[in-house]
Design a protein around this motif. Sequence first.
Motif, PDB file in Angstrom:
ATOM      1  N   VAL A  38       0.839  -1.197   0.000  1.00  6.98           N
ATOM      2  CA  VAL A  38       0.000   0.000   0.000  1.00  6.98           C
ATOM      3  C   VAL A  38       0.875   1.249   0.000  1.00  6.98           C
ATOM      4  O   VAL A  38       0.670   2.180  -0.789  1.00  6.98           O
ATOM      5  CB  VAL A  38      -0.960   0.000   1.212  1.00  6.98           C
ATOM      6  CG1 VAL A  38      -1.630   1.358   1.389  1.00  6.98           C
ATOM      7  CG2 VAL A  38      -2.002  -1.095   1.065  1.00  6.98           C
ATOM      8  N   ASN A  39       1.867   1.280   0.868  1.00 11.07           N
ATOM      9  CA  ASN A  39       2.721   2.458   0.972  1.00 11.07           C
ATOM     10  C   ASN A  39       3.585   2.666  -0.265  1.00 11.07           C
ATOM     11  O   ASN A  39       3.871   3.803  -0.639  1.00 11.07           O
ATOM     12  CB  ASN A  39       3.548   2.407   2.252  1.00 11.07           C
ATOM     13  CG  ASN A  39       2.690   2.678   3.468  1.00 11.07           C
ATOM     14  OD1 ASN A  39       1.855   3.574   3.458  1.00 11.07           O
ATOM     15  ND2 ASN A  39       2.870   1.894   4.502  1.00 11.07           N
ATOM     16  N   GLN A  40       3.985   1.589  -0.933  1.00  4.83           N
ATOM     17  CA  GLN A  40       4.744   1.730  -2.178  1.00  4.83           C
ATOM     18  C   GLN A  40       3.862   2.356  -3.255  1.00  4.83           C
ATOM     19  O   GLN A  40       4.321   3.192  -4.027  1.00  4.83           O
ATOM     20  CB  GLN A  40       5.295   0.379  -2.649  1.00  4.83           C
ATOM     21  CG  GLN A  40       6.188   0.491  -3.887  1.00  4.83           C
ATOM     22  CD  GLN A  40       7.398   1.378  -3.657  1.00  4.83           C
ATOM     23  OE1 GLN A  40       8.112   1.240  -2.674  1.00  4.83           O
ATOM     24  NE2 GLN A  40       7.639   2.298  -4.573  1.00  4.83           N
ATOM     25  N   ARG A  41       2.607   1.956  -3.313  1.00  2.66           N
ATOM     26  CA  ARG A  41       1.676   2.569  -4.276  1.00  2.66           C
ATOM     27  C   ARG A  41       1.521   4.057  -3.997  1.00  2.66           C
ATOM     28  O   ARG A  41       1.498   4.870  -4.921  1.00  2.66           O
ATOM     29  CB  ARG A  41       0.303   1.899  -4.214  1.00  2.66           C
ATOM     30  CG  ARG A  41       0.245   0.628  -5.018  1.00  2.66           C
ATOM     31  CD  ARG A  41      -1.168   0.233  -5.353  1.00  2.66           C
ATOM     32  NE  ARG A  41      -1.763   1.165  -6.313  1.00  2.66           N
ATOM     33  CZ  ARG A  41      -3.045   1.156  -6.635  1.00  2.66           C
ATOM     34  NH1 ARG A  41      -3.868   0.296  -6.079  1.00  2.66           N
ATOM     35  NH2 ARG A  41      -3.523   2.017  -7.509  1.00  2.66           N
ATOM     36  N   LEU A  42       1.395   4.420  -2.724  1.00  4.25           N
ATOM     37  CA  LEU A  42       1.276   5.829  -2.378  1.00  4.25           C
ATOM     38  C   LEU A  42       2.525   6.604  -2.802  1.00  4.25           C
ATOM     39  O   LEU A  42       2.432   7.717  -3.328  1.00  4.25           O
ATOM     40  CB  LEU A  42       1.023   5.986  -0.882  1.00  4.25           C
ATOM     41  CG  LEU A  42      -0.372   5.565  -0.405  1.00  4.25           C
ATOM     42  CD1 LEU A  42      -0.407   5.442   1.105  1.00  4.25           C
ATOM     43  CD2 LEU A  42      -1.428   6.538  -0.900  1.00  4.25           C
ATOM     44  N   LYS A  68      -3.642  15.482  -0.886  1.00  4.67           N
ATOM     45  CA  LYS A  68      -4.510  15.407   0.287  1.00  4.67           C
ATOM     46  C   LYS A  68      -5.239  14.065   0.321  1.00  4.67           C
ATOM     47  O   LYS A  68      -5.332  13.419   1.374  1.00  4.67           O
ATOM     48  CB  LYS A  68      -5.517  16.555   0.279  1.00  4.67           C
ATOM     49  CG  LYS A  68      -6.442  16.553   1.472  1.00  4.67           C
ATOM     50  CD  LYS A  68      -7.420  17.709   1.437  1.00  4.67           C
ATOM     51  CE  LYS A  68      -8.342  17.638   2.639  1.00  4.67           C
ATOM     52  NZ  LYS A  68      -9.335  18.715   2.621  1.00  4.67           N
ATOM     53  N   GLU A  69      -5.750  13.633  -0.828  1.00  7.53           N
ATOM     54  CA  GLU A  69      -6.441  12.339  -0.895  1.00  7.53           C
ATOM     55  C   GLU A  69      -5.492  11.197  -0.550  1.00  7.53           C
ATOM     56  O   GLU A  69      -5.865  10.262   0.169  1.00  7.53           O
ATOM     57  CB  GLU A  69      -7.054  12.142  -2.279  1.00  7.53           C
ATOM     58  CG  GLU A  69      -8.212  13.082  -2.555  1.00  7.53           C
ATOM     59  CD  GLU A  69      -8.770  12.952  -3.965  1.00  7.53           C
ATOM     60  OE1 GLU A  69      -8.590  11.892  -4.602  1.00  7.53           O
ATOM     61  OE2 GLU A  69      -9.393  13.918  -4.443  1.00  7.53           O
ATOM     62  N   ASP A  70      -4.253  11.272  -1.043  1.00  7.90           N
ATOM     63  CA  ASP A  70      -3.262  10.246  -0.711  1.00  7.90           C
ATOM     64  C   ASP A  70      -2.959  10.233   0.783  1.00  7.90           C
ATOM     65  O   ASP A  70      -2.822   9.172   1.392  1.00  7.90           O
ATOM     66  CB  ASP A  70      -1.965  10.468  -1.494  1.00  7.90           C
ATOM     67  CG  ASP A  70      -1.950   9.794  -2.851  1.00  7.90           C
ATOM     68  OD1 ASP A  70      -2.810   8.934  -3.109  1.00  7.90           O
ATOM     69  OD2 ASP A  70      -1.056  10.125  -3.665  1.00  7.90           O
ATOM     70  N   ARG A  71      -2.844  11.415   1.390  1.00  4.89           N
ATOM     71  CA  ARG A  71      -2.586  11.482   2.843  1.00  4.89           C
ATOM     72  C   ARG A  71      -3.731  10.841   3.617  1.00  4.89           C
ATOM     73  O   ARG A  71      -3.504  10.187   4.631  1.00  4.89           O
ATOM     74  CB  ARG A  71      -2.362  12.928   3.290  1.00  4.89           C
ATOM     75  CG  ARG A  71      -1.009  13.480   2.916  1.00  4.89           C
ATOM     76  CD  ARG A  71      -0.720  14.806   3.613  1.00  4.89           C
ATOM     77  NE  ARG A  71      -1.752  15.803   3.450  1.00  4.89           N
ATOM     78  CZ  ARG A  71      -1.861  16.645   2.419  1.00  4.89           C
ATOM     79  NH1 ARG A  71      -0.992  16.588   1.439  1.00  4.89           N
ATOM     80  NH2 ARG A  71      -2.832  17.541   2.384  1.00  4.89           N
ATOM     81  N   GLN A  72      -4.949  11.032   3.135  1.00  3.62           N
ATOM     82  CA  GLN A  72      -6.097  10.432   3.811  1.00  3.62           C
ATOM     83  C   GLN A  72      -6.038   8.907   3.724  1.00  3.62           C
ATOM     84  O   GLN A  72      -6.340   8.220   4.701  1.00  3.62           O
ATOM     85  CB  GLN A  72      -7.398  10.962   3.203  1.00  3.62           C
ATOM     86  CG  GLN A  72      -7.642  12.412   3.549  1.00  3.62           C
ATOM     87  CD  GLN A  72      -8.790  13.036   2.770  1.00  3.62           C
ATOM     88  OE1 GLN A  72      -9.135  12.596   1.677  1.00  3.62           O
ATOM     89  NE2 GLN A  72      -9.377  14.082   3.325  1.00  3.62           N
TER      90      GLN A  72
END
Length: 109
Positions: A38-42, A68-72
Amino acid sequence: MGVCTLSSFAQTAAPAPVATGASKPGTWKKDHPYRAEVNQRLKNQDKRIHEEVADGKLTHAQAAKLHKEDRQVRQEERDMASQDHGHITAQEKKTLNQQENKISHQIGH
């Protein structure tokens, strides 16, 4: 207008330290395979957003909204993990990936 990047957000919202030995509720295990995916995708999406801004395909305002959407999503991932000894389930990973897909489709369309 400055863009808050995922990397600058990560610096201000550092995870809680991981306990040695057995995990305690609320601790972080950032190397769990589902979390790493998940974090690699972000991270990849953050890079894509920056590239799109540099190419003039996204405005700074659009980029800020996507960041902002990614941070959420990242915060939701952390919240999920904190409820299960630093892990996320396959279903939680699927849910987060679906959210990331929605954001991804807004990048470079």
